[in-house]
Design a protein around this motif. Structure first.
Motif, PDB file in Angstrom:
ATOM      1  N   ALA A  53      -5.091   4.939  -1.021  1.00 48.11           N
ATOM      2  CA  ALA A  53      -4.554   4.646  -2.355  1.00 48.11           C
ATOM      3  C   ALA A  53      -5.617   4.874  -3.430  1.00 48.11           C
ATOM      4  O   ALA A  53      -5.310   5.381  -4.516  1.00 48.11           O
TER       5      ALA A  53
ATOM      6  N   ALA B 119       1.948   1.727  -3.474  1.00 50.34           N
ATOM      7  CA  ALA B 119       0.837   2.199  -4.307  1.00 50.34           C
ATOM      8  C   ALA B 119       0.573   3.685  -4.076  1.00 50.34           C
ATOM      9  O   ALA B 119       0.322   4.438  -5.023  1.00 50.34           O
ATOM     10  N   ILE B 120       0.635   4.113  -2.825  1.00 47.97           N
ATOM     11  CA  ILE B 120       0.417   5.526  -2.508  1.00 47.97           C
ATOM     12  C   ILE B 120       1.557   6.367  -3.062  1.00 47.97           C
ATOM     13  O   ILE B 120       1.334   7.382  -3.721  1.00 47.97           O
TER      14      ILE B 120
ATOM     15  N   HIS C  88      -4.938  -1.254  -6.989  1.00 52.14           N
ATOM     16  CA  HIS C  88      -5.724  -0.042  -6.767  1.00 52.14           C
ATOM     17  C   HIS C  88      -6.088   0.639  -8.087  1.00 52.14           C
ATOM     18  O   HIS C  88      -7.172   1.210  -8.212  1.00 52.14           O
TER      19      HIS C  88
ATOM     20  N   GLU D 176       0.831  -1.201   0.000  1.00 53.61           N
ATOM     21  CA  GLU D 176       0.000   0.000   0.000  1.00 53.61           C
ATOM     22  C   GLU D 176       0.872   1.260   0.000  1.00 53.61           C
ATOM     23  O   GLU D 176       0.546   2.246  -0.654  1.00 53.61           O
TER      24      GLU D 176
END
Length: 171
Positions: free
Chosen positions: A106, A39-40, A55, A36
């Protein structure tokens, strides 16, 4: 709550996403997983994967179904675990979906949706930087070091290799 950035907690060996209040004096640290965090960071740094990540896939699916994420809310902290809701709108109807805050954040970045936190969550968990106990010069120096770290860190810094976590260098 704007995203202040993603960092790495060396004690817990886990990434943290920092949300900040709009007035900028309170920070809400939320521990998140490595995927995560990547992804962020990818989206914050305007990077794209060669193929859709989870995501991105979910965001694309919602778009194809005529639905849109209109906000995410960090709703509570229970037994050291944050909870969030994703508010999706389709055909004029709002649907609330339970989520981990990391996944919700995300998705919010991809949908350009606002991020909120319940007042109670902020009261219980936010770190406030104001008052006479805080040295403004020291705070500014720490913020500058953290911003420099955010500029230098890449999603790959949070990759897990052979079951062992990589630790990015932090200020």
């Amino acid at each position: 709550m704007p995203i202040y950035g993603v960092s790495f907690a060396f004690v817990a060996k886990q990434p943290i996403v920092l949300l900040t209040t709009t007035d900028g004096n309170k920070f809400l640290p939320i521990w998140i997983g490595h995927p995560e965090a990547a992804a962020i960071l990818m989206k914050l740094q305007s990077q794209a994967a060669p193929r859709p990540m989870t995501h991105d896939l979910l965001s694309d699916m919602l778009e194809q179904l005529g639905a849109q994420i209109i906000r995410i809310t960090v709703t509570e902290l229970r037994e050291n675990t944050f909870y969030a809701q994703i508010t999706v709108q389709q055909d004029g109807t709002e649907i609330e979906v339970d989520s981990r805050p990391s996944d919700a954040i995300a998705l919010a970045i991809r949908a350009e949706a606002p991020i909120f936190a319940a007042d109670r969550v902020i009261e219980e968990s936010a770190i406030e930087f104001e008052g006479e106990d805080v040295d403004p010069d020291e705070l500014e120096a720490e913020v500058a070091k953290f911003k420099h770290f955010l500029e230098e860190v890449t999603p790959e810094d949070f990759a897990v290799e052979n079951g062992e976590e990589e630790e990015p260098e932090s200020p």
